[in-house]
Design a protein around this motif. Structure first.
Motif, short mmCIF file in Angstrom:
data_model
loop_
_atom_site.label_atom_id
_atom_site.label_comp_id
_atom_site.label_asym_id
_atom_site.label_seq_id
_atom_site.Cartn_x
_atom_site.Cartn_y
_atom_site.Cartn_z
N LEU A 15 26.10 -28.97 -20.36
CA LEU A 15 26.13 -30.21 -20.55
C LEU A 15 27.32 -31.04 -20.02
O LEU A 15 27.18 -32.29 -20.10
N ALA A 16 28.18 -30.33 -19.38
CA ALA A 16 29.31 -31.17 -18.89
C ALA A 16 28.98 -31.96 -17.89
O ALA A 16 29.62 -33.06 -17.75
N GLY A 17 28.04 -31.77 -16.86
CA GLY A 17 27.72 -32.60 -15.90
C GLY A 17 27.18 -34.13 -16.45
O GLY A 17 27.31 -34.99 -15.66
N LEU A 18 26.67 -34.11 -17.58
CA LEU A 18 26.03 -35.36 -18.24
C LEU A 18 27.08 -36.33 -18.51
O LEU A 18 26.95 -37.61 -18.78
N LEU A 19 28.61 -35.93 -18.51
CA LEU A 19 29.81 -36.51 -18.71
C LEU A 19 30.22 -37.30 -17.48
O LEU A 19 30.98 -38.39 -17.42
N VAL A 20 29.64 -36.99 -16.44
CA VAL A 20 30.21 -37.55 -15.33
C VAL A 20 29.59 -38.80 -14.69
O VAL A 20 28.14 -38.73 -14.62
N PRO A 21 30.12 -39.85 -14.64
CA PRO A 21 29.68 -41.00 -14.20
C PRO A 21 28.86 -41.09 -12.69
O PRO A 21 29.76 -40.59 -12.01
N ILE A 22 27.76 -41.82 -12.53
CA ILE A 22 27.25 -41.68 -11.15
C ILE A 22 27.24 -43.08 -10.68
O ILE A 22 26.50 -43.97 -11.54
N HIS A 23 27.91 -43.45 -9.89
CA HIS A 23 28.34 -44.82 -9.48
C HIS A 23 26.90 -45.15 -8.37
O HIS A 23 27.00 -44.57 -7.24
N THR A 24 26.26 -46.29 -8.65
CA THR A 24 25.31 -46.47 -7.65
C THR A 24 25.30 -47.98 -7.41
O THR A 24 24.18 -48.56 -6.70
#
Length: 566
Positions: free
Chosen positions: A250-259
């Motif tokens: 689940l760690a990846g869900l904390l990474v913001p994706i800038h669009t």
């Protein structure tokens, strides 16, 4: 040895033990040693069940990749390999690595059957050798505490080497490419595909760690009314490992994706289609070029009639011109006709002769409606045995089929960043999307969006186009860029910076896809750090093995000294 009864016939050669026992009472008869063949059979029978389990997990890993795309199976497969290595020697681990890897690659690369089944089997066996070495090293690393961490680093080390050697490597089958739509995917923006692979491996091996801890707790359970429950002390490690595995997942869900976009670009992707799938997709000369010209002329007519919005640029795929337009005037004239009709720059894919008589260049050429051909990009990473033949003189004598590649592709020397219409766009050709460095260098050179020109007609309807599209999804997240794939026969697609597929074509249809894609200038952490995380993780994995060997030697030396003192 076995004992012969007193009344049995005398052995040809007997051994009379010392002491009061006489030869009449007992004679020891030597057993003839088993032949090497018999020993091999016995070893194979003993290893067969565990090898079959390893092979089953390898097939699970293949099913995690497109076109099936069941990404949770990648975790199960990694955990399964870790479990079958439990209690094995280095040699046994290496064999189990092959039993796992060969079926995996055989199924994953089955699309190569369009060339020949020999290519499927041969390449699968070669690729499996990297996992053979990895599995052997994993057995060594398991001697250390926190072995899931070291084993996960070895997954990265294996992929690092396989992505580069030999002949520039072959990155197909990386764990990251099975997780382009999973909770792990956002991690690509921090450390690229290697960090995604590491996280998948760590979550999977930690899952195996939890299973082994639970098994040990079950074996050590108490007696009485609580006999069916593991002891609290034994259950804690299993529960902790399970929580850690879930946390990594689940760690990846904390990474913001800038669009956020700083501009937009209207593109039209022309998929002209081919005459037939397979090795001989080209058909008659000019056929593929005619298909793309006609589709573009139809787009121009629709724009004039108000049925379609005029794009800023038009994208043609790799090999959209099946003849060199600078050598064949009729090809040059056809392209010019289509470009002038649509009235905007067109990125054309063509094989161009040169720089000498023995080579051709796979190029993307910006064709302007007023000034004609201008900036171009030459594919930097030709595919060995597909676009060039290493050791051609020697190998063609052994494998005559290699003569079907009459000329070697000459590699380009710079990135594909080109000004196409109003924007700087980065061109990447076909399999280059699988290589971290090529795409990253293109973005760092100023690409505000990425175009993948590709020709998958040889592998149509085999799953290969789906696998390549998954790589485009990962690259979109990794670099925070829209990725547009233009294919001759499909799959053409538009991928948003967050990895979602906005539009896609069907295979083997003539189709034009229009889209408004975002342009971005911001670089991700992965763009800035480059390959540093990959090398760091790989070195940690290798150093852990060295540490395990050194600690083992020290312990043996200490034990030997202790015995000598006694």
């Amino acid at each position: 040895m076995r004992l012969r009864p007193p009344n049995a016939p005398a052995a040809p050669t007997g051994i009379v033990p010392a002491g009061d026992t006489t030869a009449a009472e007992v004679t020891v008869v030597p057993v003839v040693p088993a032949t090497r063949r018999a020993r091999w059979k016995a070893t194979a029978r003993a290893a067969a069940p565990r090898s079959a389990v390893a092979a089953a997990f390898g097939l699970m890993l293949a099913a995690a990749f497109p076109p099936y795309g069941v990404w949770p199976l990648s975790l199960v497969a990694v955990a399964g390999l870790a479990l079958v290595l439990e209690g094995r020697t280095v040699r046994q681990g290496a064999w189990l690595g092959f039993a796992f890897a060969f079926p995996f690659f055989l199924w994953l690369l089955v699309w190569l059957r369009s060339v020949t089944w020999f290519a499927v089997v041969g390449l699968s066996a070669i690729e499996a050798l990297y996992l053979v070495l990895m599995a052997g090293l994993m057995v060594v690393a398991r001697r250390l505490p926190w072995w899931p961490l070291w084993a996960s680093c070895l997954w990265v080390a294996q992929e690092l080497v396989r992505d580069r050697l030999p002949f520039g490597g072959f990155p197909w089958g990386r764990l990251a490419f099975a997780n382009t739509g999973s909770p792990f995917t956002p991690l690509a923006a921090l450390g690229g595909a290697p960090l995604v692979s590491f996280a998948v491996a760590l979550s999977g091996t930690t899952l195996a760690w939890a299973a082994l801890a639970a098994h040990r707790a079950h074996r050590g359970r108490g007696t009485g009314p609580w006999a069916l429950l593991p002891t609290v002390r034994g259950a804690l490690p299993a529960a902790g490992a399970l929580v850690l595995s879930a946390a990594v997942l689940l760690a990846g869900l904390l990474v913001p994706i800038h669009t956020n976009a700083v501009g937009h670009l209207k593109v039209a992707i022309v998929q002209g289609n081919v005459q037939q799938p397979g090795m001989h997709f080209l058909g008659r000369p000019m056929k593929i070029l005619d298909n793309h010209v006609q589709a573009t002329l139809k787009l121009a007519a629709d724009i004039k009639a108000g049925k379609a919005e005029k794009p800023d640029i038009v994208l043609w795929p790799e090999n959209s011109s099946d003849l060199d337009p600078f050598t064949y005037p009729q090809a040059y004239a056809k392209i010019t006709e289509a470009v002038q009709a649509v009235g905007v720059p067109v990125l054309v894919g063509a094989l161009v002769d040169g720089p000498d008589k023995e080579h051709v260049q796979n190029e993307g050429i910006v064709w302007d409606p007023v000034t004609g051909p201008g900036a171009s990009y030459t594919k930097q990473h030709p595919v060995p045995f597909g676009e060039y033949v290493p050791f051609r003189k020697e190998l063609t004598k052994v494998i005559p089929m290699l003569n079907e590649i009459p000329k070697d592709f000459y590699p380009g020397t710079h990135t594909g960043v080109m000004r196409i219409g109003p924007a700087d766009v980065g061109d990447v050709i076909c399999f280059e999307v699988a290589y971290d460095g090529i795409v990253r260098d293109t973005v760092n050179a100023g690409a505000r969006a990425i175009v993948v020109q590709t020709n998958n007609a040889t592998y149509g309807r085999t799953g290969q186009p789906d696998q390549q599209l998954a790589m485009s999804k990962l690259r979109a997240v990794e670099h925070g860029r829209a990725v547009v794939t233009a294919a001759t026969s499909g799959i053409s697609a538009v991928v948003e910076p967050d990895g979602t597929i906005e539009k896609r074509s069907k295979e083997f249809t003539q189709q034009v896809i229009s889209a408004d894609i975002p342009l971005r200038d911001e670089k991700t952490v992965a763009d800035r750090v480059g390959a540093a995380p990959e090398w760091a993780l790989a070195m940690v994995g290798l150093l852990s093995c060295a540490a395990a060997v050194a600690i083992g030697r020290l312990e043996r030396t200490r034990m030997a000294k202790g015995q000598s003192q006694q």
